[in-house]
Design a protein around this motif. Structure first.
Motif, PDB file in Angstrom:
ATOM      1  N   ALA A 331       0.839  -1.190   0.000  1.00 40.07           N
ATOM      2  CA  ALA A 331       0.000   0.000   0.000  1.00 40.07           C
ATOM      3  C   ALA A 331       0.881   1.249   0.000  1.00 40.07           C
ATOM      4  CB  ALA A 331      -0.921   0.005   1.214  1.00 40.07           C
ATOM      5  N   GLY A 332       1.979   1.193   0.747  1.00 36.65           N
ATOM      6  CA  GLY A 332       2.891   2.322   0.795  1.00 36.65           C
ATOM      7  C   GLY A 332       3.475   2.612  -0.575  1.00 36.65           C
ATOM      8  N   ARG A 333       3.881   1.533  -1.281  1.00 38.43           N
ATOM      9  CA  ARG A 333       4.444   1.713  -2.612  1.00 38.43           C
ATOM     10  C   ARG A 333       3.419   2.306  -3.565  1.00 38.43           C
ATOM     11  NH1 ARG A 333       7.141  -2.831  -1.411  1.00 38.43           N
ATOM     12  NH2 ARG A 333       5.614  -4.261  -2.275  1.00 38.43           N
ATOM     13  N   MET A 334       2.169   1.798  -3.451  1.00 39.77           N
ATOM     14  CA  MET A 334       1.134   2.294  -4.371  1.00 39.77           C
ATOM     15  C   MET A 334       0.853   3.766  -4.113  1.00 39.77           C
ATOM     16  SD  MET A 334      -1.531  -0.833  -4.724  1.00 39.77           S
ATOM     17  CE  MET A 334      -2.509  -0.039  -5.989  1.00 39.77           C
ATOM     18  N   ARG A 335       0.835   4.123  -2.789  1.00 43.62           N
ATOM     19  CA  ARG A 335       0.574   5.525  -2.453  1.00 43.62           C
ATOM     20  C   ARG A 335       1.640   6.413  -3.068  1.00 43.62           C
ATOM     21  NH1 ARG A 335      -1.873   4.510   2.304  1.00 43.62           N
ATOM     22  NH2 ARG A 335       0.028   3.921   3.330  1.00 43.62           N
ATOM     23  N   ARG A 336       2.892   5.982  -2.870  1.00 44.41           N
ATOM     24  CA  ARG A 336       3.985   6.792  -3.398  1.00 44.41           C
ATOM     25  C   ARG A 336       3.947   6.832  -4.915  1.00 44.41           C
ATOM     26  NH1 ARG A 336       6.668   4.567   0.808  1.00 44.41           N
ATOM     27  NH2 ARG A 336       7.459   2.821  -0.409  1.00 44.41           N
ATOM     28  N   GLY A 337       3.661   5.664  -5.519  1.00 45.81           N
ATOM     29  CA  GLY A 337       3.672   5.567  -6.969  1.00 45.81           C
ATOM     30  C   GLY A 337       2.575   6.384  -7.620  1.00 45.81           C
ATOM     31  N   ALA A 338       1.367   6.253  -7.137  1.00 46.93           N
ATOM     32  CA  ALA A 338       0.238   6.861  -7.828  1.00 46.93           C
ATOM     33  C   ALA A 338      -0.230   8.147  -7.151  1.00 46.93           C
ATOM     34  CB  ALA A 338      -0.918   5.872  -7.891  1.00 46.93           C
ATOM     35  N   GLY A 339       0.263   8.398  -5.968  1.00 49.29           N
ATOM     36  CA  GLY A 339      -0.180   9.584  -5.245  1.00 49.29           C
ATOM     37  C   GLY A 339      -1.622   9.458  -4.803  1.00 49.29           C
ATOM     38  N   VAL A 340      -2.125   8.245  -4.778  1.00 50.28           N
ATOM     39  CA  VAL A 340      -3.514   8.026  -4.388  1.00 50.28           C
ATOM     40  C   VAL A 340      -3.522   7.222  -3.095  1.00 50.28           C
ATOM     41  CG1 VAL A 340      -5.706   6.983  -5.044  1.00 50.28           C
ATOM     42  CG2 VAL A 340      -4.233   7.993  -6.778  1.00 50.28           C
ATOM     43  N   GLY A 341      -4.378   7.587  -2.177  1.00 46.42           N
ATOM     44  CA  GLY A 341      -4.458   6.825  -0.941  1.00 46.42           C
ATOM     45  C   GLY A 341      -5.340   5.607  -1.120  1.00 46.42           C
ATOM     46  N   LEU A 342      -4.725   4.479  -1.336  1.00 45.86           N
ATOM     47  CA  LEU A 342      -5.525   3.254  -1.404  1.00 45.86           C
ATOM     48  C   LEU A 342      -6.013   2.897  -0.005  1.00 45.86           C
ATOM     49  CD1 LEU A 342      -6.251   0.719  -3.314  1.00 45.86           C
ATOM     50  CD2 LEU A 342      -4.521  -0.405  -1.935  1.00 45.86           C
ATOM     51  N   GLY A 343      -5.131   3.174   0.935  1.00 42.92           N
ATOM     52  CA  GLY A 343      -5.566   3.084   2.328  1.00 42.92           C
ATOM     53  C   GLY A 343      -5.573   1.699   2.910  1.00 42.92           C
ATOM     54  N   GLY A 344      -5.928   0.721   2.143  1.00 43.75           N
ATOM     55  CA  GLY A 344      -6.117  -0.616   2.696  1.00 43.75           C
ATOM     56  C   GLY A 344      -4.941  -1.132   3.502  1.00 43.75           C
ATOM     57  N   GLY A 345      -3.758  -0.577   3.245  1.00 40.40           N
ATOM     58  CA  GLY A 345      -2.577  -1.120   3.918  1.00 40.40           C
ATOM     59  C   GLY A 345      -2.321  -0.518   5.275  1.00 40.40           C
ATOM     60  N   GLY A 346      -2.922   0.608   5.558  1.00 42.08           N
ATOM     61  CA  GLY A 346      -2.637   1.272   6.826  1.00 42.08           C
ATOM     62  C   GLY A 346      -3.199   0.478   7.979  1.00 42.08           C
ATOM     63  N   ALA A 347      -2.337  -0.210   8.666  1.00 42.86           N
ATOM     64  CA  ALA A 347      -2.834  -1.026   9.769  1.00 42.86           C
ATOM     65  C   ALA A 347      -3.030  -0.147  10.988  1.00 42.86           C
ATOM     66  CB  ALA A 347      -1.837  -2.122  10.082  1.00 42.86           C
ATOM     67  N   PRO A 348      -4.188  -0.176  11.597  1.00 41.86           N
ATOM     68  CA  PRO A 348      -4.389   0.617  12.797  1.00 41.86           C
ATOM     69  C   PRO A 348      -3.578   0.046  13.954  1.00 41.86           C
ATOM     70  CG  PRO A 348      -6.383  -0.599  12.216  1.00 41.86           C
ATOM     71  CD  PRO A 348      -5.330  -0.990  11.246  1.00 41.86           C
ATOM     72  N   GLY A 349      -2.732   0.851  14.486  1.00 38.82           N
ATOM     73  CA  GLY A 349      -1.951   0.402  15.640  1.00 38.82           C
ATOM     74  C   GLY A 349      -0.756  -0.427  15.217  1.00 38.82           C
ATOM     75  N   ASN A 350       0.304  -0.354  15.985  1.00 43.71           N
ATOM     76  CA  ASN A 350       1.447  -1.201  15.699  1.00 43.71           C
ATOM     77  C   ASN A 350       1.174  -2.560  16.290  1.00 43.71           C
ATOM     78  OD1 ASN A 350       2.549   1.251  14.917  1.00 43.71           O
ATOM     79  ND2 ASN A 350       3.431   1.591  16.950  1.00 43.71           N
ATOM     80  N   GLY A 351       1.223  -3.575  15.449  1.00 45.09           N
ATOM     81  CA  GLY A 351       1.009  -4.912  15.987  1.00 45.09           C
ATOM     82  C   GLY A 351       2.123  -5.239  16.966  1.00 45.09           C
ATOM     83  N   PRO A 352       1.763  -5.732  18.140  1.00 46.60           N
ATOM     84  CA  PRO A 352       2.805  -6.110  19.086  1.00 46.60           C
ATOM     85  C   PRO A 352       3.584  -7.290  18.513  1.00 46.60           C
ATOM     86  CG  PRO A 352       0.611  -6.149  20.073  1.00 46.60           C
ATOM     87  CD  PRO A 352       0.447  -6.030  18.604  1.00 46.60           C
ATOM     88  N   GLU A 353       4.865  -7.187  18.580  1.00 43.94           N
ATOM     89  CA  GLU A 353       5.669  -8.220  17.943  1.00 43.94           C
ATOM     90  C   GLU A 353       6.703  -8.761  18.912  1.00 43.94           C
ATOM     91  OE1 GLU A 353       6.978  -5.482  15.214  1.00 43.94           O
ATOM     92  OE2 GLU A 353       5.013  -5.396  14.268  1.00 43.94           O
TER      93      GLU A 353
END
Lengths: 359, 259, 295
Positions: A331-353
């Motif tokens: 999603a980050g690559r697509m945002r940068r590439g197309a300048g469009v917020g696809l959004g689907g990739g933005g995960a809410p919150g940092n997953g605890p790892e």
């Protein structure tokens, strides 16, 4: 170092406005949610068979369960191998109330959810004191018990052959009894329930849940009532599962105990894991992947266990954080590439790892 | 005026007396150090004061209120905060989020109102954020507010947990070995922070093995040995107390060498 | 008590001790792996199925004598256990507990799939270890297989106890379980011992499978429910404790048998898992588990 006394902190102080208030993730979620809603609205144009609707309807029902389970496992860090039991109690509650006792299906759904909330609290209070393997066993055991009761109490539940004749849900004379009409209902509810889940994650309570995951004594010392929060989020996730179960029952018109055994619980947990714990969008990916994949494998009926087990094994070994980090990158690559917020990739919150198996 | 009072606290674990009628008081706005050789019962005492262990007998009062056996999560709201020897940093969260959790005892938003995102939740969130940034500023960490806490160097994590404890504006902070594992420079800096806390009017109960730090910052020292208090007083007096010297020598530890 | 009641009691006791023995073997397998890795291994029940199936192939398919087939089966399933550790867990990119547990679940699904491929779905008939001539003892009807189960279980437990007490490797395993870091510093090869633990768990599963499947039935998924009960037994006794595993297994077997006989047969699993949950509520660390153990 700061000189003593220069930065006097007063409990909860007035706004200074130096840091923007958690807006980027909030905006990202809103964009992702809208993108999903548009996709849900447009997808029927591309679908041809009723079967494709059926599969997507199951995805929506699973997504509801996984969203709730993610709050419990991904955020609060508590394992449950018993959520199929709550799913089943919602389904059977709805079925028995509406078919046997003639209660309105919507009311049946609500009453079942309340009943499940009470049951989850009763089970959760002692169970969530347990840790690790003991919690695994207690939740598995609970699921096994519910499963046996569903099979054996046949005069009420219809036994192992199942319960037939569950009436569909309807609104203003329009009944959701076809694959197409139920599609709108199931996805509507799934989309709707994502909002409170997301709000919770981005609230002080959501942060406290993640703190519990990272260090329970630390959270407790910060004023987080850890025992109560664990039970509350357990109940909440059980209610999500119950609502999904009710939808499932009213949609199919038939419920069978096989759908609510421990393997179903394991499946729900797998969806959380494969999607990426602690990411609501990861839950969507997991629900989609693990619903569609077995359907495709259905062609190889005989080899289902073999192929499914192998795929799962390889994914868990090599992609332990699930597909969500990968989605985020894309999603980050697509945002940068197309300048469009696809959004689907933005995960809410940092997953605890990175919590280790060995303390 | 005593802020924290421990009276006749006794705890036994399977026949072993960890605490034997221990009593002491800590004044408001002062730094009280609790010291003693290993196995003296310091950890058990801390656990009793912070609601982790219920004593067999005796009681603990804070600000005139009996807090014996009170659940740990209720203490921050009463004005008693703490840090842990083993830090208990929330590793997956940012520094800012860590400190914001430290305010949790003061927020009044439940699960339901959070899910509905009522306006009050948003207001609380903003206020928590500002308070947390100020606390990070106090410990010199505000420049790294958005970094993940798990990746922070150990010395900075020690300051982070201090920020997390002080963000709720407590009347007393219990510091459990705040300089263990720190190098001399970091230790000195932490000593400055502890004194700065006192300057803000926050009382400190300091559990520490580093005697030079104890002698430098404490207003009063309480010495614990074999589960009971053997001495109490100003740092200088306690250091000369023969019983204390004996306890430490008997325990094989070097007391006052760096003092 | 009337003679009938005594007979029934004796009968229930015999069958409870028989299944309890198998639960104990499985529980020991769980405890071994828990001590080595800190996780619960869900392939334990599949080791049992595999044991029965391999013995079937060697006895019926290859026509080997039992004295050869029996140890050969143990060796083969032990190898399978070692493989699970080496192929599935060792290369895992994550050390997160829940991921590792799930890897064993996936491995279990895969094993069931493989066994279904190899031996089919239909139940097979495994002959008992010695000719099936029932006899009476204190009112209960016993088959020689009942005695085999209990006797071989005792032998297995004794061998395991001897191994942990008397051999260098066994002592090293105990040390590694108590404190892996220190053990590693002392030159113990903890990784090799972890593999060995899985091999032992496989062997214990195989033993249980070869003993119980002539009584129950033999199919690729017979180990599923038995495996869960073995897990329950391990938890009941106190996860990680060997004495607890044995006691938990026997207690669970007896309780299940009496429950099914005297209370309700249909709801026997409800009784078993209900008891387990109740025990955990009262003693969260199991009946014989020490507090503060890592769990």
């Amino acid at each position: 170092m700061t000189a003593p006394g220069t930065a006097k902190t007063k409990g909860v102080a007035p706004a200074s406005g130096r840091h923007p208030l958690l807006t980027p993730p909030a905006r990202r979620f809103a964009r992702g949610w809208l993108a999903l809603a548009v996709a849900v609205a447009l997808l029927p144009l591309a679908l041809r068979s009723g079967y494709q609707f059926t599969v997507l309807n199951v995805v929506a029902v699973n997504l509801i369960v996984v969203t709730g389970l993610n709050l419990l496992m991904g955020y609060a860090g508590q394992i449950s191998y018993g959520h199929a039991a709550f799913f089943g109690m919602g389904a059977y509650g709805s079925a028995i109330l509406s078919a046997t006792h003639g209660v309105d299906p919507w009311l049946a759904m609500g009453v079942s959810a309340c009943g499940v909330a009470v049951a989850a609290a009763v089970v959760g209070v002692p169970t969530l004191r347990l840790k690790g393997n003991y919690l695994v066993m207690a939740t598995l055991g609970f699921n096994l018990i519910v499963d046996v009761i569903l099979v054996q109490w046949s005069e009420v539940t219809g036994g192992s052959s199942g319960f037939v004749g569950v009436p569909p849900l309807s609104v203003a004379g329009m009944s959701f009894d076809t694959d197409r009409s139920f599609y709108w209902l199931a996805w509507g509810v799934a989309l709707l329930l994502l909002i409170p889940a997301r709000n919770l994650v981005h609230s002080p309570v959501g942060r406290a849940l993640r703190a519990i995951h990272d260090s329970e004594p630390g959270a407790e010392a910060c004023g987080v009532p850890t025992a109560s929060y664990k039970v509350q989020v357990f109940v909440l996730s059980a209610v999500f599962a119950s609502l999904a179960g009710s939808l499932h029952a009213h949609y199919l018109g038939i419920v069978a105990p096989k759908t609510f055994d421990i393997f179903k619980s394991v499946e729900f947990v797998t969806m959380c894991l494969i999607g990426g714990m602690g990411s609501l969008w990861g839950g969507l990916a997991g629900a989609l992947l693990l619903t569609v994949l077995p359907q495709m494998l259905g062609v190889f009926e005989e080899h289902h266990d073999l192929i499914f087990g192998a795929i799962l094994l390889v994914m868990l070994i090599f992609m332990p954080r699930g597909v969500s980090p990968w989605l985020r990158g894309m999603a980050g690559r697509m945002r940068r590439g197309a300048g469009v917020g696809l959004g689907g990739g933005g995960a809410p919150g940092n997953g605890p790892e990175g919590r280790e198996a060995r303390p | 005026m005593s802020l924290l009072a421990v009276r006749d606290l006794s705890v036994a674990f399977g026949g072993i007396r960890a605490l034997d009628a221990a009593s002491f008081t800590a004044r408001a706005g002062a730094i009280t150090a609790l010291i003693g050789p290993n196995g003296a019962g310091k950890t058990t005492l801390v656990n009793c004061v912070t609601g982790m262990v219920r004593p067999d007998s005796g009681n603990v009062t804070f600000d005139g209120r009996d807090i014996t056996g009170m659940a740990a999560h209720r203490l921050p709201r009463l004005g008693l905060a703490r840090t842990f020897q083993h830090l208990r940093v929330f590793g997956s969260m940012s520094l800012l989020e860590n400190v914001m959790v430290g305010l949790h005892g003061h927020v009044r938003t439940g699960m339901l109102s959070s899910m509905l995102r009522l306006p009050g939740v948003r207001r609380t969130e903003r206020a928590m954020r500002d308070a947390a940034l100020q606390a990070l500023d106090f410990t010199g960490l505000s420049g790294r507010a958005d970094e993940p806490a798990g990746l922070l160097p150990y010395g900075d994590q020690k300051r982070l947990v201090l920020a997390r404890a002080l963000v709720g504006d407590p009347r007393m902070i219990l510091l459990d070995e705040p300089v263990a594992g720190l190098n001399p420079a970091e230790t000195h800096e932490m000593g400055g922070l502890i004194l700065a806390l006192r300057a803000r009017g926050v009382a400190v109960l300091l559990i520490e093995h580093d005697m030079s730090l104890v002698m430098r910052v404490s207003d009063a020292v309480v010495v614990l040995c074999s589960g009971a208090k053997i001495a109490e007083g100003a740092p200088g007096e306690v250091k000369r107390n023969p019983e204390v010297v004996n306890a430490y020598l008997g325990g094989g530890e070097e007391f006052g060498l760096h003092a | 008590m009337p003679p009938d009641a005594i007979n029934a009691l004796a009968q229930y006791t015999v069958s409870g001790l028989t299944t309890g023995s198998v639960y104990a073997l499985l529980a020991l397998g769980y405890s071994l792996i828990f001590n080595a890795t800190g996780i619960v291994n869900f392939t334990q029940g599949d080791f049992l199925s595999l044991g029965g199936l391999v013995l079937y192939s060697l006895l019926v398919g290859q026509g080997l004598p039992i004295v050869v087939a029996f140890p050969a089966t143990i060796a083969i399933v032990a190898l399978a256990g070692a493989l699970v550790e080496r192929v599935c867990l060792r290369p895992a990119r994550s050390r997160q507990m829940i991921i590792l547990i799930f890897i064993t679940m996936a491995a279990s699904t895969l094993m069931r799939g493989l066994m279904k491929q190899g031996w089919g779905k239909l139940p097979l008939a495994l002959p008992p270890l010695s000719p099936d001539v029932p006899f009476r003892l204190m009112g209960a009807v016993l088959t020689p297989q009942n005695l085999w189960v209990m006797g071989m279980t005792l032998c297995g437990i004794a061998a395991l106890a001897w191994f942990f007490r008397a051999t260098v490797t066994g002592k090293a395993m105990r040390a590694a379980a108590a404190d892996p870091r220190t053990a590693r510093l002392m030159g113990v090869e903890v990784e090799r011992l972890t593999t060995l633990s899985f091999a032992f768990a496989g062997a214990l599963g195989a033993l249980g499978g070869m003993l119980i499947t002539p009584i129950t039935s033999l199919s690729y998924d017979i180990g599923l429910m038995l495996g869960l009960k073995g897990f329950a037994a391990a938890v009941l006794g106190g996860y990680g404790s060997f004495a607890g595993a044995v006691a938990g297994g026997v207690l669970l077997g007896l309780f299940e048998s009496y429950g099914a006989g005297y209370v309700t047969s249909a709801y026997r699993d409800v009784l078993v898992f209900g008891l387990l949950i109740l025990v955990l509520f009262v003693r969260p660390q199991g009946l014989f588990g020490a507090t503060g153990r890592r769990a």
